[in-house]
Design an enzyme around this catalytic site. Sequence first.
Site: not given
Length: 412
Positions: A117-121
Site C-alpha cells: 500500500p502506497c498511501q504513506a509514501y
Amino acid sequence: MLNIIDVFSGAGGLTEGFRDHTQFKFICHIEMDKAACASLELRNIYYYLKKINNLSPYFEYIQGKSSKEKLYSIVPNEITSDILSLEISESTLSSIFDFIDNRLGADALDGIIGGPPCQAYSIIGRANNKKKKTSDTRIYLYKYYLDFCNRYKPKFFVFENVKGLLSFKDISGELLLDKIIREFDSIGYTIDYKLINTLDFGVPQKRERVIIVGYRKDLILNKSFFECLYKHTEASPNLKELFDDLPSIKAGKSSKKYRYDNKSKFVKKYIRSKDDVLTQHIARPHNENDLRIYKLVLNAKKRGKSLRYNDIPIELQTHSNTTSFLDRYKALDYDSVSHTIVAHISKDGHYYIHPDLRQNRSISVREAARIQGFPDSFYFESSRTTAFRQIGNAVPPILSFKIASAILDFLE
C-alpha cells in the site's frame, strides 16, 4: 517454469500480466481485502474455464444470469485454493510461510511480485498522515519482502510503488529508498529502480510509478532489467478510441450491450475479444448541483481551461474550503489520455468527468477499468464502490505483461 508469489495482490493487476506468460506458475496470492480476493478467485475461475473451453458459465454469472454458487459448483476447489486472504503482519507471517511451504512442496520459489500500500509514501498521503507518521506501520511494509527473500532466496522480486517513494523520509529523517537498497544489499540482492510513466508502455493514462527490481547477486546476468523493459514501449490510444464501442449512458444508468463490433486495433489487442460481454458499464448517480458543475468544467476544458473550484459560481459551491484542493473537479479529454486513476475514485467521480457533454457524468466502472488496462472479461467483485477501489489500486495489466516479458528476457 518459474514459481512466483504475488504479495499485496489487490484484485490482481500485476498478476494479470504475468498470467499471460506460460513460463510463470503462481504458488499463491496474498491479499487482505475480501472484495479483491473475491475478484482474484473469479479470475482464477475464468482462466480455468477458458483452458477447458467452457466460458459460458462464467459469462452467465457476470451478467447476473446465474448464481455464484452454481458457478463455483462446477469448478474444482484447488482452482481458488492459491488465494490467501490475510493481512501480512508479524503475527501472520508464520502462517503465511506455512501456506507457501505446503504449496511449494520440494520446489524452489523463483520470484516475488507485488506492491505494498502506497498511501504513506504519496505526496498527499504523507501530508494527511504527518501526525501519525511515528506509528504508521505501512511505511515499513517493504520489510516483509526482506523476510520472504531471506526465507526463500528467490531469483528476483518486483516492487511497484508511487513516485513519492523517491523523496519519502522515514521517522529518522533518512530517505527510505536508500535504506531499502542497503537492507536488500545486506541479504544478497542487487537493486535497480526507475521512475516510469505507464503512458510509454501502451497504457492510456499518465501514471508515474517507481519500479524496483531486485535480483540475487550470485546470478550471472548480462542485461539490465530496464534495458529489457524499454524494448516494450508502445503508443497509447486516446480516450475516443478507447471508449468508442461503449454505449452512451447517463448518470446513475448502465448498459450491457456494446454499440458495435470493436474496430480499434488496440482494443482488440488488449481489451476486448470477440466473445466478450459488456459488464460493469455502470455510472454512479450525481445530484443536480454536481451535474451543473460537470457541464461547466467540461465546457471550460473544451476551451483549453481548467476550471478551479473558486471559479465555479458561488451558488454551486457547497464546500467551505475554497483555498486548497481547488482542482477537485477535472474533466477527461477524448483527444488525449487520462490522468492517473487512483483509489479515491471509489469515493466520488469528480476528478474523472466523462469527455462527452451529452452523457454528463463521471466515468463508469468499465471505462475506469479500460483506462487502467484491464480487459473487458475482467469482472470486479463485489460492488461499484469496491470495484472502483480495486481498479484505482491496481498495477495496469498492460504494464505488468511487459514487466513479465522483461523479467524473462533479463533472466534468460
